[in-house]
Design an enzyme around this catalytic site. Sequence first.
Site, PDB file in Angstrom:
ATOM      1  N   CYS A 116      92.172  27.904 108.752  1.00  0.00           N
ATOM      2  CA  CYS A 116      93.074  26.819 108.621  1.00  0.00           C
ATOM      3  C   CYS A 116      92.695  26.092 107.319  1.00  0.00           C
ATOM      4  O   CYS A 116      93.519  25.178 106.949  1.00  0.00           O
ATOM      5  CB  CYS A 116      92.525  25.887 109.935  1.00  0.00           C
ATOM      6  SG  CYS A 116      92.959  26.652 111.329  1.00  0.00           S
ATOM      7  N   HIS A 257      94.986  18.853 107.831  1.00  0.00           N
ATOM      8  CA  HIS A 257      95.280  20.043 108.697  1.00  0.00           C
ATOM      9  C   HIS A 257      95.589  19.490 110.144  1.00  0.00           C
ATOM     10  O   HIS A 257      95.009  18.832 110.793  1.00  0.00           O
ATOM     11  CB  HIS A 257      94.071  21.180 108.546  1.00  0.00           C
ATOM     12  CG  HIS A 257      94.271  22.193 109.815  1.00  0.00           C
ATOM     13  ND1 HIS A 257      95.245  23.084 109.822  1.00  0.00           N
ATOM     14  CD2 HIS A 257      93.556  22.466 110.832  1.00  0.00           C
ATOM     15  CE1 HIS A 257      95.011  23.918 110.636  1.00  0.00           C
ATOM     16  NE2 HIS A 257      94.090  23.599 111.554  1.00  0.00           N
ATOM     17  N   ASN A 287      99.367  24.325 116.053  1.00  0.00           N
ATOM     18  CA  ASN A 287      98.500  24.568 114.778  1.00  0.00           C
ATOM     19  C   ASN A 287      99.020  25.691 114.299  1.00  0.00           C
ATOM     20  O   ASN A 287      98.990  26.810 114.949  1.00  0.00           O
ATOM     21  CB  ASN A 287      97.019  24.593 115.446  1.00  0.00           C
ATOM     22  CG  ASN A 287      95.886  25.088 114.386  1.00  0.00           C
ATOM     23  OD1 ASN A 287      96.249  25.375 113.006  1.00  0.00           O
ATOM     24  ND2 ASN A 287      94.625  25.028 114.594  1.00  0.00           N
TER      25      ASN A 287
HETATM   26  O1  UT7 Z   1      92.372  24.597 113.493  1.00  0.00           O
HETATM   27  C1  UT7 Z   1      90.855  25.312 113.336  1.00  0.00           C
HETATM   28  C2  UT7 Z   1      89.893  24.298 113.645  1.00  0.00           C
HETATM   29  N1  UT7 Z   1      90.191  24.028 115.296  1.00  0.00           N
HETATM   30  C3  UT7 Z   1      90.223  22.719 115.670  1.00  0.00           C
HETATM   31  O2  UT7 Z   1      89.968  21.838 114.859  1.00  0.00           O
HETATM   32  C4  UT7 Z   1      90.297  22.654 117.368  1.00  0.00           C
HETATM   33  C5  UT7 Z   1      89.001  21.945 117.785  1.00  0.00           C
HETATM   34  N2  UT7 Z   1      88.805  21.526 119.060  1.00  0.00           N
HETATM   35  C6  UT7 Z   1      89.814  21.003 119.950  1.00  0.00           C
HETATM   36  O3  UT7 Z   1      90.919  20.602 119.389  1.00  0.00           O
HETATM   37  C7  UT7 Z   1      89.481  20.618 121.380  1.00  0.00           C
HETATM   38  O4  UT7 Z   1      88.340  21.013 121.685  1.00  0.00           O
HETATM   39  C8  UT7 Z   1      90.616  21.461 122.414  1.00  0.00           C
HETATM   40  C9  UT7 Z   1      91.816  20.707 122.220  1.00  0.00           C
HETATM   41  C10 UT7 Z   1      90.688  22.822 121.877  1.00  0.00           C
HETATM   42  C11 UT7 Z   1      90.095  21.320 123.754  1.00  0.00           C
HETATM   43  O5  UT7 Z   1      90.051  19.814 123.961  1.00  0.00           O
HETATM   44  P1  UT7 Z   1      88.583  19.390 124.567  1.00  0.00           P
HETATM   45  O6  UT7 Z   1      88.885  17.734 124.947  1.00  0.00           O
HETATM   46  O7  UT7 Z   1      87.354  19.432 123.720  1.00  0.00           O
HETATM   47  O8  UT7 Z   1      88.438  19.981 125.933  1.00  0.00           O
HETATM   48  P2  UT7 Z   1      87.469  20.724 126.534  1.00  0.00           P
HETATM   49  O9  UT7 Z   1      87.462  22.224 125.808  1.00  0.00           O
HETATM   50  O10 UT7 Z   1      85.948  20.293 126.500  1.00  0.00           O
HETATM   51  O11 UT7 Z   1      87.849  21.173 128.164  1.00  0.00           O
HETATM   52  C12 UT7 Z   1      87.807  19.913 128.817  1.00  0.00           C
HETATM   53  C13 UT7 Z   1      88.385  20.189 130.285  1.00  0.00           C
HETATM   54  C14 UT7 Z   1      87.791  21.608 130.608  1.00  0.00           C
HETATM   55  O12 UT7 Z   1      87.719  21.592 132.144  1.00  0.00           O
HETATM   56  P3  UT7 Z   1      86.434  21.210 132.842  1.00  0.00           P
HETATM   57  O13 UT7 Z   1      85.558  22.366 132.530  1.00  0.00           O
HETATM   58  O14 UT7 Z   1      85.954  19.739 132.255  1.00  0.00           O
HETATM   59  O15 UT7 Z   1      86.728  21.081 134.323  1.00  0.00           O
HETATM   60  C15 UT7 Z   1      88.935  22.497 130.323  1.00  0.00           C
HETATM   61  O16 UT7 Z   1      88.785  23.674 131.177  1.00  0.00           O
HETATM   62  O17 UT7 Z   1      89.716  20.498 130.105  1.00  0.00           O
HETATM   63  C16 UT7 Z   1      90.063  22.021 130.554  1.00  0.00           C
HETATM   64  N3  UT7 Z   1      91.094  22.297 129.588  1.00  0.00           N
HETATM   65  C17 UT7 Z   1      92.486  22.307 129.892  1.00  0.00           C
HETATM   66  N4  UT7 Z   1      93.090  21.712 130.909  1.00  0.00           N
HETATM   67  C18 UT7 Z   1      94.403  21.692 131.035  1.00  0.00           C
HETATM   68  C19 UT7 Z   1      91.102  23.249 128.556  1.00  0.00           C
HETATM   69  N5  UT7 Z   1      92.339  23.497 128.149  1.00  0.00           N
HETATM   70  C20 UT7 Z   1      93.226  22.997 128.942  1.00  0.00           C
HETATM   71  C21 UT7 Z   1      94.623  22.865 129.169  1.00  0.00           C
HETATM   72  N6  UT7 Z   1      95.107  22.312 130.176  1.00  0.00           N
HETATM   73  N7  UT7 Z   1      95.356  23.681 128.293  1.00  0.00           N
END
Ligand code: UT7
Length: 333
Positions: A116, A257, A287
């Site tokens: 990225c 980004h 992204n």
């Molecule tokens: O571009 C290169 C660099 N990348 C980035 O900068 C991305 C950085 N990370 C992020 O943007 C975020 O971490 C994500 C958008 C990928 C995820 O968001 P988050 O708020 O960090 O969610 P999480 O991974 O902590 O997940 C929270 C909950 C989980 O459920 P439990 O374990 O709390 O029951 C996930 O399973 O959300 C769940 N979850 C979803 N729920 C509905 C994860 N993906 C989804 C989804 N729909 N698509």
Amino acid sequence: MSTKKINATITGVGMYAPEKVLDNAYFESIVNTSNDWIITRTGIRERRILETGGTSDLATAALKDLMEKHNLLAEEIDVIIVATVTPDMFFPATACLVQDNVKAKNAWGFDLSAACSGFLFAFQTGCSLIESGRYKKVVVIGADKMSAITDYTDRNTCILFGDAAAAVLIEPTEDSAIGFKDALLHCDGQGKDYLYMKGGGSLNPATHETVDNKMHYIFQDGKPVFKAAVVGMADISYELMQKNNLTGGDVAYLVPHQANLRIIDATAQRMGVGKDKVMINIDKYGNTTAATIPLCLVEYYRAGKIKKGDNLILAAFGAGYTWGAAYLTWGMD
Ligand code: UT7
């Protein structure tokens, strides 16, 4: 011998986003997710998908758009740099395929892999080639066909990514008031365990086992990447502003980004830059890895929102980890 410094400045832009749109409703139909979750956690509403062809097709279309709009002839191009993590093939480089597609018979070129942060790293490289005095027209393209490495059964990643390309032309200028000013770039391999595609390279060449283990897809441990991205992007942008005696008021736009709207908001806040001065198009494209920053530049420029003399801070964070920020003063009318 003249010691006058050669400045590098952007003199042309082009972009390509494929026509096929995947909206959040589509993802609701294939994985356990919701439009509401996707919008509130990421800011994404839809992304574009390239149905046939590879990253070189995206990159070529973006370069052709630039050439048409700015009357750039293929034979004038000295260098083509393609920032990508989804090259058509390991080799030859995507840049060679683009060179052939547009018949840039006098150009050399190469691919640059920094995920990225790819466009930022390639932009610094392109500007250095211009500043060296050896080249007059360098094209830097950010292009990724992320759909080629996305697991559409993994809700953690599949909702995030899209396909696109955007290009800038960099040329020398004697006007010291405009152009590339400064950049701070970093990489830290300690981040390698949180965002990667393990299969297909020399460490894990393709086998039935690597395919069965889904090693040819993006893996991301979102939380640690999120935390590192907020700190990395915000701190480096702030450091670059301090180094160049810039306050939030001096910056016309932050060009971040586009990985997550929440990361973008946190970065802008740390820099003291208001929301109206932050380029955003993650809602439309998701992204697109190396393409996000130049895609923003093209769209905002074509909408008449960037003016000559505007100070821009470009900032990125991605796999590696890689991260950085660049400061430039826009030079196009
Ligand atoms: O571009 C290169 C660099 N990348 C980035 O900068 C991305 C950085 N990370 C992020 O943007 C975020 O971490 C994500 C958008 C990928 C995820 O968001 P988050 O708020 O960090 O969610 P999480 O991974 O902590 O997940 C929270 C909950 C989980 O459920 P439990 O374990 O709390 O029951 C996930 O399973 O959300 C769940 N979850 C979803 N729920 C509905 C994860 N993906 C989804 C989804 N729909 N698509």
